[in-house]
Design a protein around this motif. Sequence first.
Motif, short mmCIF file in Angstrom:
data_model
loop_
_atom_site.label_atom_id
_atom_site.label_comp_id
_atom_site.label_asym_id
_atom_site.label_seq_id
_atom_site.Cartn_x
_atom_site.Cartn_y
_atom_site.Cartn_z
N UNK A 181 43.73 93.35 51.25
CA UNK A 181 43.93 94.58 50.49
C UNK A 181 42.65 95.40 50.42
N UNK A 182 41.52 94.73 50.26
CA UNK A 182 40.23 95.43 50.24
C UNK A 182 39.98 96.10 51.59
N UNK A 183 40.28 95.40 52.67
CA UNK A 183 40.09 95.96 54.01
C UNK A 183 40.97 97.19 54.21
N UNK A 184 42.21 97.12 53.72
CA UNK A 184 43.11 98.27 53.84
C UNK A 184 42.58 99.46 53.05
N UNK A 185 42.06 99.20 51.85
CA UNK A 185 41.47 100.27 51.06
C UNK A 185 40.27 100.88 51.78
N UNK A 186 39.41 100.03 52.34
CA UNK A 186 38.20 100.51 53.02
C UNK A 186 38.56 101.39 54.20
N UNK A 187 39.57 100.99 54.97
CA UNK A 187 39.99 101.81 56.11
C UNK A 187 40.58 103.13 55.65
N UNK A 188 41.38 103.10 54.58
CA UNK A 188 41.97 104.34 54.05
C UNK A 188 40.89 105.29 53.55
N UNK A 189 39.85 104.72 52.93
CA UNK A 189 38.75 105.54 52.43
C UNK A 189 38.04 106.25 53.58
N UNK A 190 37.75 105.52 54.65
CA UNK A 190 37.09 106.12 55.81
C UNK A 190 37.96 107.20 56.43
N UNK A 191 39.25 106.92 56.55
CA UNK A 191 40.18 107.89 57.13
C UNK A 191 40.20 109.17 56.32
N UNK A 192 40.18 109.04 55.01
CA UNK A 192 40.25 110.21 54.14
C UNK A 192 39.04 111.13 54.28
N UNK A 193 37.89 110.56 54.62
CA UNK A 193 36.67 111.38 54.72
C UNK A 193 36.23 111.59 56.17
N UNK A 194 37.11 111.28 57.12
CA UNK A 194 36.71 111.30 58.53
C UNK A 194 36.73 112.68 59.18
N UNK A 195 37.36 113.66 58.54
CA UNK A 195 37.56 114.95 59.17
C UNK A 195 36.29 115.61 59.66
#
Length: 258
Positions: free
Chosen positions: A128-142
């Motif tokens: 779950x932590x890994x999923x959160x970390x990936x979602x966080x990076x995706x959200x700020x990747x633009x």
Amino acid sequence: MPDPKELRNNGVVKYVGEAPHEDLATGERSTRNRVARSILDHGPSTVAELADRLGLTQAAVRRHLDALVGDGVAEARDRRVYGTRTRGRPAKAFALTDCGRDAFDQSYDKLAADALRWIAEREGGERAIAAFARARITAQSGAYRAAVEAAPPERRAEALAKALSADGYAATARTAPVGEQLCQHHCPVAHVAEKFPQLCEAETEFFAELLGTHVQRLATIAHGDGVCTTFIPKASPAPHTSTHTDNASASTAGRNPA
């Protein structure tokens, strides 16, 4: 302007601004911190109120306030007057700016770590932590993606470094044997990443995807190193080895190799 992290110490400012050496000997820096702390504890305050509260002369208080305002730690405001207004101009009240409040420990790191720990306990552990970390990076990747895609291939690491620097990572890119090194000299989430390396791992995976090649994390601030260092090799002519290499990088992302 002072780095807010240098000011934190269990809610007490270590120093505000750059004082000359003779000021240190006379306690100027310590007194300036007391002025800032008094504003934090009591809200916007006038020179007279601060002088009375701290046992200082008004001239001394003004001198410290000038320094705090110059550093962007405090600002002067017109004090609101309730009821009948007296003659003359209302006294200025001095308040802390956002930078000034951030100079005091506000436990954001602890809050973030507590939230991630709760996610791990309630929602599926490390996965779950890994999923959160990936979602966080995706959200700020633009912004990162736009910067890299606009650069020629040989300048993409440099473009990523500039985009990271704009987000506070103080990043640089430099040529290394058979590739490049991306160095992040500051990490805003280092204290949380120390407990949850999945944040570093997701970032490393994102760098690999963004740059179109496997990358290797050589060092991290969260691990105790002075700099987060990511090695970006030159494109490999042997694609059949990429799967093994990608898996090896992902497994050690955010951690120093043994």
